[in-house]
Structures are given as C-alpha cells and as structure tokens.
Write a protein that holds these residues in place. Structure first.
Motif, PDB file in Angstrom:
ATOM      1  N   GLU A  93       0.830  -1.214   0.000  1.00  0.00           N
ATOM      2  CA  GLU A  93       0.000   0.000   0.000  1.00  0.00           C
ATOM      3  C   GLU A  93       0.858   1.255   0.000  1.00  0.00           C
ATOM      4  O   GLU A  93       0.544   2.242  -0.672  1.00  0.00           O
ATOM      5  N   TYR A  94       1.955   1.226   0.750  1.00  0.00           N
ATOM      6  CA  TYR A  94       2.825   2.400   0.858  1.00  0.00           C
ATOM      7  C   TYR A  94       4.037   2.322  -0.079  1.00  0.00           C
ATOM      8  O   TYR A  94       4.911   3.186  -0.012  1.00  0.00           O
ATOM      9  N   ASN A  95       4.047   1.275  -0.931  1.00  0.00           N
ATOM     10  CA  ASN A  95       5.158   1.097  -1.872  1.00  0.00           C
ATOM     11  C   ASN A  95       6.494   1.113  -1.123  1.00  0.00           C
ATOM     12  O   ASN A  95       7.447   1.805  -1.506  1.00  0.00           O
ATOM     13  N   TYR A  96       6.545   0.324  -0.058  1.00  0.00           N
ATOM     14  CA  TYR A  96       7.713   0.312   0.822  1.00  0.00           C
ATOM     15  C   TYR A  96       8.391  -1.041   0.786  1.00  0.00           C
ATOM     16  O   TYR A  96       7.739  -2.079   0.882  1.00  0.00           O
ATOM     17  N   ASN A  97       9.706  -1.007   0.648  1.00  0.00           N
ATOM     18  CA  ASN A  97      10.511  -2.226   0.680  1.00  0.00           C
ATOM     19  C   ASN A  97      11.327  -2.221   1.966  1.00  0.00           C
ATOM     20  O   ASN A  97      12.153  -1.325   2.175  1.00  0.00           O
ATOM     21  N   PRO A  98      11.120  -3.207   2.860  1.00  0.00           N
ATOM     22  CA  PRO A  98      11.853  -3.214   4.133  1.00  0.00           C
ATOM     23  C   PRO A  98      13.369  -3.173   3.970  1.00  0.00           C
ATOM     24  O   PRO A  98      14.075  -2.668   4.837  1.00  0.00           O
ATOM     25  N   ALA A  99      13.855  -3.691   2.846  1.00  0.00           N
ATOM     26  CA  ALA A  99      15.306  -3.707   2.618  1.00  0.00           C
ATOM     27  C   ALA A  99      15.823  -2.371   2.095  1.00  0.00           C
ATOM     28  O   ALA A  99      17.035  -2.161   2.035  1.00  0.00           O
ATOM     29  N   SER A 100      14.910  -1.471   1.713  1.00  0.00           N
ATOM     30  CA  SER A 100      15.340  -0.216   1.093  1.00  0.00           C
ATOM     31  C   SER A 100      16.091   0.687   2.059  1.00  0.00           C
ATOM     32  O   SER A 100      16.855   1.554   1.635  1.00  0.00           O
ATOM     33  N   GLY A 101      15.867   0.505   3.367  1.00  0.00           N
ATOM     34  CA  GLY A 101      16.590   1.326   4.331  1.00  0.00           C
ATOM     35  C   GLY A 101      18.023   0.862   4.530  1.00  0.00           C
ATOM     36  O   GLY A 101      18.910   1.657   4.838  1.00  0.00           O
ATOM     37  N   CYS A 102      18.261  -0.448   4.322  1.00  0.00           N
ATOM     38  CA  CYS A 102      19.607  -1.002   4.526  1.00  0.00           C
ATOM     39  C   CYS A 102      20.471  -0.893   3.276  1.00  0.00           C
ATOM     40  O   CYS A 102      21.693  -0.731   3.381  1.00  0.00           O
ATOM     41  N   LEU A 103      19.851  -0.994   2.104  1.00  0.00           N
ATOM     42  CA  LEU A 103      20.619  -1.012   0.864  1.00  0.00           C
ATOM     43  C   LEU A 103      21.506   0.223   0.683  1.00  0.00           C
ATOM     44  O   LEU A 103      22.690   0.084   0.344  1.00  0.00           O
ATOM     45  N   PRO A 104      20.982   1.450   0.907  1.00  0.00           N
ATOM     46  CA  PRO A 104      21.856   2.620   0.766  1.00  0.00           C
ATOM     47  C   PRO A 104      23.056   2.573   1.696  1.00  0.00           C
ATOM     48  O   PRO A 104      24.157   2.987   1.313  1.00  0.00           O
ATOM     49  N   LEU A 105      22.859   2.068   2.908  1.00  0.00           N
ATOM     50  CA  LEU A 105      23.966   1.972   3.852  1.00  0.00           C
ATOM     51  C   LEU A 105      25.021   0.976   3.356  1.00  0.00           C
ATOM     52  O   LEU A 105      26.225   1.225   3.475  1.00  0.00           O
ATOM     53  N   LEU A 106      24.559  -0.147   2.796  1.00  0.00           N
ATOM     54  CA  LEU A 106      25.483  -1.155   2.292  1.00  0.00           C
ATOM     55  C   LEU A 106      26.294  -0.622   1.119  1.00  0.00           C
ATOM     56  O   LEU A 106      27.474  -0.956   0.955  1.00  0.00           O
ATOM     57  N   ILE A 107      25.651   0.213   0.290  1.00  0.00           N
ATOM     58  CA  ILE A 107      26.350   0.801  -0.856  1.00  0.00           C
ATOM     59  C   ILE A 107      27.367   1.840  -0.397  1.00  0.00           C
ATOM     60  O   ILE A 107      28.493   1.899  -0.894  1.00  0.00           O
ATOM     61  N   GLN A 108      26.962   2.666   0.574  1.00  0.00           N
ATOM     62  CA  GLN A 108      27.816   3.757   1.015  1.00  0.00           C
ATOM     63  C   GLN A 108      28.986   3.288   1.873  1.00  0.00           C
ATOM     64  O   GLN A 108      30.046   3.928   1.868  1.00  0.00           O
ATOM     65  N   PHE A 109      28.804   2.211   2.608  1.00  0.00           N
ATOM     66  CA  PHE A 109      29.792   1.833   3.621  1.00  0.00           C
ATOM     67  C   PHE A 109      31.206   1.682   3.061  1.00  0.00           C
ATOM     68  O   PHE A 109      32.148   2.286   3.597  1.00  0.00           O
ATOM     69  N   PRO A 110      31.419   0.877   1.997  1.00  0.00           N
ATOM     70  CA  PRO A 110      32.799   0.753   1.496  1.00  0.00           C
ATOM     71  C   PRO A 110      33.349   2.063   0.950  1.00  0.00           C
ATOM     72  O   PRO A 110      34.558   2.317   1.032  1.00  0.00           O
ATOM     73  N   ILE A 111      32.461   2.923   0.393  1.00  0.00           N
ATOM     74  CA  ILE A 111      32.912   4.215  -0.133  1.00  0.00           C
ATOM     75  C   ILE A 111      33.358   5.119   1.009  1.00  0.00           C
ATOM     76  O   ILE A 111      34.395   5.795   0.921  1.00  0.00           O
ATOM     77  N   ILE A 112      32.581   5.133   2.086  1.00  0.00           N
ATOM     78  CA  ILE A 112      32.929   5.964   3.244  1.00  0.00           C
ATOM     79  C   ILE A 112      34.232   5.484   3.877  1.00  0.00           C
ATOM     80  O   ILE A 112      35.092   6.291   4.245  1.00  0.00           O
ATOM     81  N   ILE A 113      34.404   4.165   3.995  1.00  0.00           N
ATOM     82  CA  ILE A 113      35.639   3.609   4.552  1.00  0.00           C
ATOM     83  C   ILE A 113      36.835   4.027   3.698  1.00  0.00           C
ATOM     84  O   ILE A 113      37.904   4.401   4.212  1.00  0.00           O
ATOM     85  N   ALA A 114      36.655   3.974   2.370  1.00  0.00           N
ATOM     86  CA  ALA A 114      37.737   4.370   1.464  1.00  0.00           C
ATOM     87  C   ALA A 114      38.056   5.853   1.614  1.00  0.00           C
ATOM     88  O   ALA A 114      39.227   6.256   1.569  1.00  0.00           O
ATOM     89  N   PHE A 115      37.033   6.676   1.796  1.00  0.00           N
ATOM     90  CA  PHE A 115      37.246   8.108   1.955  1.00  0.00           C
ATOM     91  C   PHE A 115      37.997   8.383   3.261  1.00  0.00           C
ATOM     92  O   PHE A 115      38.867   9.259   3.314  1.00  0.00           O
ATOM     93  N   PHE A 116      37.646   7.649   4.311  1.00  0.00           N
ATOM     94  CA  PHE A 116      38.383   7.749   5.569  1.00  0.00           C
ATOM     95  C   PHE A 116      39.860   7.422   5.339  1.00  0.00           C
ATOM     96  O   PHE A 116      40.753   8.088   5.870  1.00  0.00           O
ATOM     97  N   ALA A 117      40.112   6.378   4.547  1.00  0.00           N
ATOM     98  CA  ALA A 117      41.492   5.976   4.274  1.00  0.00           C
ATOM     99  C   ALA A 117      42.258   7.078   3.546  1.00  0.00           C
ATOM    100  O   ALA A 117      43.435   7.323   3.832  1.00  0.00           O
ATOM    101  N   VAL A 118      41.593   7.749   2.613  1.00  0.00           N
ATOM    102  CA  VAL A 118      42.235   8.835   1.859  1.00  0.00           C
ATOM    103  C   VAL A 118      42.660   9.954   2.792  1.00  0.00           C
ATOM    104  O   VAL A 118      43.795  10.457   2.711  1.00  0.00           O
ATOM    105  N   PHE A 119      41.774  10.369   3.700  1.00  0.00           N
ATOM    106  CA  PHE A 119      42.100  11.477   4.596  1.00  0.00           C
ATOM    107  C   PHE A 119      43.033  11.058   5.733  1.00  0.00           C
ATOM    108  O   PHE A 119      43.668  11.902   6.355  1.00  0.00           O
ATOM    109  N   ARG A 120      43.093   9.755   5.994  1.00  0.00           N
ATOM    110  CA  ARG A 120      44.038   9.280   7.010  1.00  0.00           C
ATOM    111  C   ARG A 120      45.448   9.185   6.430  1.00  0.00           C
ATOM    112  O   ARG A 120      46.440   9.423   7.127  1.00  0.00           O
TER     113      ARG A 120
END
Length: 238
Positions: A93-120
């Motif tokens: 009814e609300y066009n909601y996917n329970p996994a949609s909240g986790c997927l962006p985090l899973l995509i961003q996580f390795p990118i954020i870790i890599a960015f941390f590595a660059v600034f470290r």
C-alpha cells in the motif's frame, strides 16, 4: 576494495587540489589543502545524494507506517502467517521495501571507509609523489596542521559530536503512537546519545583533516534532512 576506491577518491582530492592551487595566492591561515578537503567532501556528498534521498524517503515512510505495523502485530500476534500477509499488504500500500533502508547503507559503507582511508593517508592515495605531501601547507584557521588532531577540544571534536547528534535526531522517525517504550525506539535513543560521545573521543585522536571531513559531511546531511522534512510536512498538509 578499500585500496581501489581509495585511489579513485584520492585522485579526486588531488584533482581538486591542483585546480584550487592555481587560483590566486594561498592565504596564510587557510591552505589550499584545507580548501581541497572542503570542496572534495561537498562533491563526494553530492555524488551520494540520490542514495541519501532514497534512505531518507525510506525512513520517512517507516515513520508513517509504524503505528499501523504496531496494530497488525498486536492483532495477529498469535497468528504469524496472517501477520506476515497483512504486513506485506501494508508495505504494498505504501510502496515500501523493508530492505530499502539497509541497501543505501550497504552501498555507502565501502565508499565511506575508502574516503576515511584517503584522509588518514593522503600521501598514499592522493599526493603520491615522494615528499610532495610533506611540502604543502595544511593550515586550517586555528589548526596549524590538518595531519594532526585538533589542539582544541571545543573545535572540530565538539563540532563533530554536535553535528552527529543533530543528524541522528533529524533522521530518527518519531515513535509510534502509544508505543514510546518500544525496545527499538529505546535502542535508537540510546545510540543517538552514545554515538556523539564516541565521535567526540575519536575526533580527539583523528587527524584534523578527517574530523573536518566528518563535520562537513554531517552539515551537508543535516541541511538535506531539513529540506526533506519540510517537503514531507508540506506534502502531508496538501
């Protein structure tokens, strides 16, 4: 993965630095490197904007359907199969996917870790020529060298903690009606308080360049969340 993404993001930082360093003369208390960190962080957050908007939308929808989810759970707690069917109907009814909240985090996580590595380790990922990184100025306002931790606790460590807290508050959906003592909500509230303290003590020992990136990223997300919240309120009113 971190090394691969780190080289890509490091190249972005170096590219921005090379452009900035050709414009005018370098201010005494605001180095080209500090400017490059700020601009690169903004570009990075803009690249992730579509993913962040999806996550924000998912969080908003979850806040809206939580009361209905609670009703279904209470009504069918002795009939798990029917509960699951009703939940699926609600999601549809609300066009909601329970996994949609986790997927962006899973995509961003390795990118954020890599960015941390660059600034470290900027010399490893961005300024790879021998001795180049040691020669450039890293001054940022009251911080003489962004390679070292901020000498003042009220500076970037406090800003990092404050912006982390505000971001968490803005992104936390309101509790379901009549369900303020829900364990999930209690855990979220505890994390909203605990995480800023963790970030504060971490930022005390992080290179100030990394803390600056964290603060800028938080500010960007806070502005995005405020705009999204205002749009959601306006949409509900209409």
């Amino acid at each position: 993965m971190t090394a691969f993404l780190g080289k890509i993001l490091g190249s972005l930082l170096r590219y921005v630095y090379d452009i900035i360093s050709t414009v005018g003369s370098e201010p005494g208390n605001f180095s080209y490197y500090a400017m490059a960190v700020i601009v690169t962080t903004i570009i990075f957050k803009l690249m992730l904007l579509p993913i962040n908007f999806q996550q924000t939308k998912s969080t908003r929808i979850m806040g809206e359907i939580q009361p209905k989810m609670k009703v279904i759970q209470d009504k069918y707690k002795k009939d798990p199969q029917t509960m699951q069917v009703k939940m699926q109907e609600l999601y549809k009814e609300y066009n909601y996917n329970p996994a949609s909240g986790c997927l962006p985090l899973l995509i961003q996580f390795p990118i954020i870790i890599a960015f941390f590595a660059v600034f470290r380790e900027p010399a490893k990922y961005a300024f790879t020529e021998p001795g180049l990184y040691d020669k450039i100025s890293k001054v940022f306002l009251w911080i003489p060298n962004l390679d070292n931790p901020d000498p003042f606790l009220w500076g970037l460590p406090l800003l990092a903690a404050a912006t982390t807290y505000l971001q968490s508050k803005l992104m936390t959906p309101p509790p379901a009606s009549g369900n303020a003592n829900d364990p999930a909500q209690s855990t979220q509230k505890m994390m909203t308080i605990f995480l800023p303290f963790l970030i504060f003590f971490s930022a005390k020992s992080f290179p100030a360049g990394l803390a600056l990136y964290w603060v800028l990223g938080n500010v960007f997300t806070i502005i995005q969340q405020l705009i999204s919240n205002r749009s959601s309120i306006k949409a509900r009113e209409e």
